[in-house]
Design a protein around this motif. Structure first.
Motif, mmCIF file in Angstrom:
data_model
loop_
_atom_site.group_PDB
_atom_site.id
_atom_site.type_symbol
_atom_site.label_atom_id
_atom_site.label_comp_id
_atom_site.label_asym_id
_atom_site.label_seq_id
_atom_site.Cartn_x
_atom_site.Cartn_y
_atom_site.Cartn_z
ATOM 1 N N PRO A 130 0.803 -1.233 0.000
ATOM 2 C CA PRO A 130 0.000 0.000 0.000
ATOM 3 C C PRO A 130 0.833 1.279 0.000
ATOM 4 O O PRO A 130 0.361 2.320 -0.464
ATOM 5 C CB PRO A 130 -0.819 -0.124 1.293
ATOM 6 C CG PRO A 130 -0.968 -1.587 1.497
ATOM 7 C CD PRO A 130 0.340 -2.173 1.051
ATOM 8 N N THR A 131 2.059 1.214 0.512
ATOM 9 C CA THR A 131 2.875 2.424 0.629
ATOM 10 C C THR A 131 4.138 2.397 -0.232
ATOM 11 O O THR A 131 4.915 3.354 -0.207
ATOM 12 C CB THR A 131 3.290 2.650 2.095
ATOM 13 O OG1 THR A 131 4.011 1.497 2.561
ATOM 14 C CG2 THR A 131 2.061 2.858 2.976
ATOM 15 N N LYS A 132 4.340 1.326 -0.984
ATOM 16 C CA LYS A 132 5.581 1.206 -1.733
ATOM 17 C C LYS A 132 5.342 0.539 -3.075
ATOM 18 O O LYS A 132 4.589 -0.431 -3.179
ATOM 19 C CB LYS A 132 6.611 0.389 -0.934
ATOM 20 C CG LYS A 132 7.927 0.130 -1.666
ATOM 21 C CD LYS A 132 8.814 -0.809 -0.883
ATOM 22 C CE LYS A 132 10.072 -1.182 -1.662
ATOM 23 N NZ LYS A 132 10.917 -2.166 -0.938
ATOM 24 N N ILE A 133 6.004 1.069 -4.098
ATOM 25 C CA ILE A 133 5.999 0.439 -5.414
ATOM 26 C C ILE A 133 7.278 0.859 -6.138
ATOM 27 O O ILE A 133 7.620 2.053 -6.162
ATOM 28 C CB ILE A 133 4.752 0.830 -6.239
ATOM 29 C CG1 ILE A 133 4.762 0.123 -7.595
ATOM 30 C CG2 ILE A 133 4.621 2.328 -6.392
ATOM 31 C CD1 ILE A 133 3.469 0.301 -8.373
ATOM 32 N N PRO A 134 8.038 -0.075 -6.677
ATOM 33 C CA PRO A 134 9.248 0.303 -7.413
ATOM 34 C C PRO A 134 8.906 1.230 -8.573
ATOM 35 O O PRO A 134 7.838 1.115 -9.185
ATOM 36 C CB PRO A 134 9.779 -1.054 -7.909
ATOM 37 C CG PRO A 134 9.228 -2.051 -6.960
ATOM 38 C CD PRO A 134 7.875 -1.539 -6.583
ATOM 39 N N SER A 135 9.806 2.128 -8.878
ATOM 40 C CA SER A 135 9.539 3.119 -9.925
ATOM 41 C C SER A 135 9.251 2.460 -11.270
ATOM 42 O O SER A 135 8.422 2.957 -12.049
ATOM 43 C CB SER A 135 10.720 4.086 -10.046
ATOM 44 O OG SER A 135 11.917 3.381 -10.343
ATOM 45 N N ALA A 136 9.908 1.333 -11.546
ATOM 46 C CA ALA A 136 9.679 0.651 -12.823
ATOM 47 C C ALA A 136 8.261 0.095 -12.912
ATOM 48 O O ALA A 136 7.628 0.152 -13.970
ATOM 49 C CB ALA A 136 10.701 -0.471 -13.006
ATOM 50 N N LEU A 137 7.737 -0.446 -11.792
ATOM 51 C CA LEU A 137 6.384 -0.969 -11.800
ATOM 52 C C LEU A 137 5.357 0.154 -11.812
ATOM 53 O O LEU A 137 4.262 0.008 -12.366
ATOM 54 C CB LEU A 137 6.163 -1.892 -10.601
ATOM 55 C CG LEU A 137 6.963 -3.196 -10.627
ATOM 56 C CD1 LEU A 137 6.647 -4.050 -9.408
ATOM 57 C CD2 LEU A 137 6.667 -3.987 -11.907
ATOM 58 N N LYS A 138 5.698 1.285 -11.210
ATOM 59 C CA LYS A 138 4.826 2.461 -11.323
ATOM 60 C C LYS A 138 4.750 2.899 -12.787
ATOM 61 O O LYS A 138 3.678 3.214 -13.314
ATOM 62 C CB LYS A 138 5.372 3.604 -10.459
ATOM 63 C CG LYS A 138 4.483 4.845 -10.455
ATOM 64 C CD LYS A 138 5.175 6.034 -9.823
ATOM 65 C CE LYS A 138 5.517 5.794 -8.377
ATOM 66 N NZ LYS A 138 6.117 7.008 -7.741
ATOM 67 N N ARG A 139 5.895 2.904 -13.442
ATOM 68 C CA ARG A 139 5.937 3.253 -14.861
ATOM 69 C C ARG A 139 5.117 2.269 -15.691
ATOM 70 O O ARG A 139 4.377 2.679 -16.595
ATOM 71 C CB ARG A 139 7.392 3.258 -15.333
ATOM 72 C CG ARG A 139 7.580 3.641 -16.789
ATOM 73 C CD ARG A 139 9.027 3.437 -17.221
ATOM 74 N NE ARG A 139 9.272 3.900 -18.564
ATOM 75 C CZ ARG A 139 10.362 3.610 -19.265
ATOM 76 N NH1 ARG A 139 11.321 2.860 -18.735
ATOM 77 N NH2 ARG A 139 10.506 4.068 -20.502
ATOM 78 N N LEU A 140 5.242 0.986 -15.363
ATOM 79 C CA LEU A 140 4.477 -0.040 -16.078
ATOM 80 C C LEU A 140 2.976 0.196 -15.924
ATOM 81 O O LEU A 140 2.210 0.086 -16.890
ATOM 82 C CB LEU A 140 4.854 -1.423 -15.551
ATOM 83 C CG LEU A 140 4.122 -2.624 -16.151
ATOM 84 C CD1 LEU A 140 4.431 -2.755 -17.642
ATOM 85 C CD2 LEU A 140 4.511 -3.902 -15.415
ATOM 86 N N SER A 141 2.553 0.523 -14.704
ATOM 87 C CA SER A 141 1.140 0.752 -14.438
ATOM 88 C C SER A 141 0.618 1.988 -15.148
ATOM 89 O O SER A 141 -0.467 1.971 -15.739
ATOM 90 C CB SER A 141 0.905 0.894 -12.929
ATOM 91 O OG SER A 141 1.247 -0.290 -12.237
ATOM 92 N N VAL A 142 1.387 3.065 -15.093
ATOM 93 C CA VAL A 142 0.910 4.365 -15.583
ATOM 94 C C VAL A 142 1.090 4.508 -17.094
ATOM 95 O O VAL A 142 0.201 5.016 -17.786
ATOM 96 C CB VAL A 142 1.643 5.508 -14.853
ATOM 97 C CG1 VAL A 142 1.242 6.860 -15.429
ATOM 98 C CG2 VAL A 142 1.354 5.452 -13.354
ATOM 99 N N GLN A 143 2.235 4.050 -17.626
ATOM 100 C CA GLN A 143 2.563 4.303 -19.026
ATOM 101 C C GLN A 143 2.410 3.087 -19.933
ATOM 102 O O GLN A 143 2.549 3.210 -21.152
ATOM 103 C CB GLN A 143 3.999 4.821 -19.126
ATOM 104 C CG GLN A 143 4.256 6.104 -18.355
ATOM 105 C CD GLN A 143 5.702 6.551 -18.426
ATOM 106 O OE1 GLN A 143 6.491 6.057 -19.237
ATOM 107 N NE2 GLN A 143 6.076 7.496 -17.578
#
Length: 247
Positions: A130-143
């Motif tokens: 809930p409070t953490k996500i690697p930047s690469a997985l954030k990128r995968l989710s968003v972009q």
């Protein structure tokens, strides 16, 4: 209606998917069988690549889709050339390896515009909290949608993270813990306790929750025995696949 294309194809309309359910609830069998059919489907095209990362490194599951790869460089070569890549990462460097592969897929997407990808991450809750996500997985989710990359997160417990929540279209909810129904209900304003009761009524059933519309539907692909012998697994998987094909 839920289809293989809706679940796995990066069509530019729908976002990623989350598959959640306790061990033994049937989620892995369903994912494997539907991936097998998707790999053979012409609707995914010759330039589409399927990538499965399984931190469990457990044989008898995703290795049914392809020979598992343990070396990062070999995995990158496979992603570029092969229809299916099954990667068993090094748990000591899990975040780094997953991040590297995500970045590599984005690089391929930029350099090879015809390519599209289905990126499946099992045991995703190891990396996403809930409070953490690697930047690469954030990128995968968003972009991912813009780059024709479809993220599929699989977890024994539903992931609740503001970055993934906002970028998911589909939740496939197998049998899970009651405490997780509380969390999901608060997040989505839906009575997931009732959904959980429906899921438990039939062995290996699951609920499809459309996160975009806020609607749910019980999916009952097949009533399975509590213990599935390996030689019968293919026939069971075929029944589940037939359900998706006809839906």
């Amino acid at each position: 209606m839920l289809t293989l294309e809706r679940l796995y194809h990066p069509d530019g309309k729908h976002l990623g998917a989350l598959v959640a359910g306790l061990s033994g609830s049937g989620k892995t069998t369903a994912v494997i069988s539907t991936l097998q059919t998707a790999m053979k489907s012409k609707s995914f095209g010759e330039y589409h690549r399927f990538i499965v990362i399984d931190p469990k490194t457990q044989t008898g599951d995703y290795d049914l889709l392809g020979e598992p790869i343990y070396d990062l460089e070999k995995a990158m070569k496979s992603i570029r050339k092969e229809r299916m890549t099954v990667y068993f990462p090094n748990l000591d460097y899990l975040e780094d390896e997953v991040s590297y592969l995500v970045d590599y897929v984005f690089s391929l997407a930029d350099n090879e515009p015809k390519s599209s990808f289905t990126f499946v991450l099992d045991e995703a809750s190891i990396l996403i909290t809930p409070t953490k996500i690697p930047s690469a997985l954030k990128r995968l989710s968003v972009q991912g949608r813009a780059k024709k990359i479809k993220p599929i997160f699989i977890s024994q417990r539903p992931i609740v993270n503001r970055w993934t929540d906002a970028n998911l279209s589909t939740l496939l909810l197998f049998n899970t813990l009651p405490v997780d129904y509380d969390t999901l209900s608060k997040r989505w304003g839906v009575d997931f306790h009732k959904i959980g009761e429906n899921v438990r009524e039939v062995e290996y059933s699951f609920m499809w929750f459309d996160m975009e519309k806020g609607t749910s539907k019980l999916m009952n692909p097949v009533s399975l025995p509590k213990q599935i012998r390996k030689k019968k697994r293919v026939s069971v998987a075929r029944k589940i696949t037939d359900f998706f094909r006809l839906s």
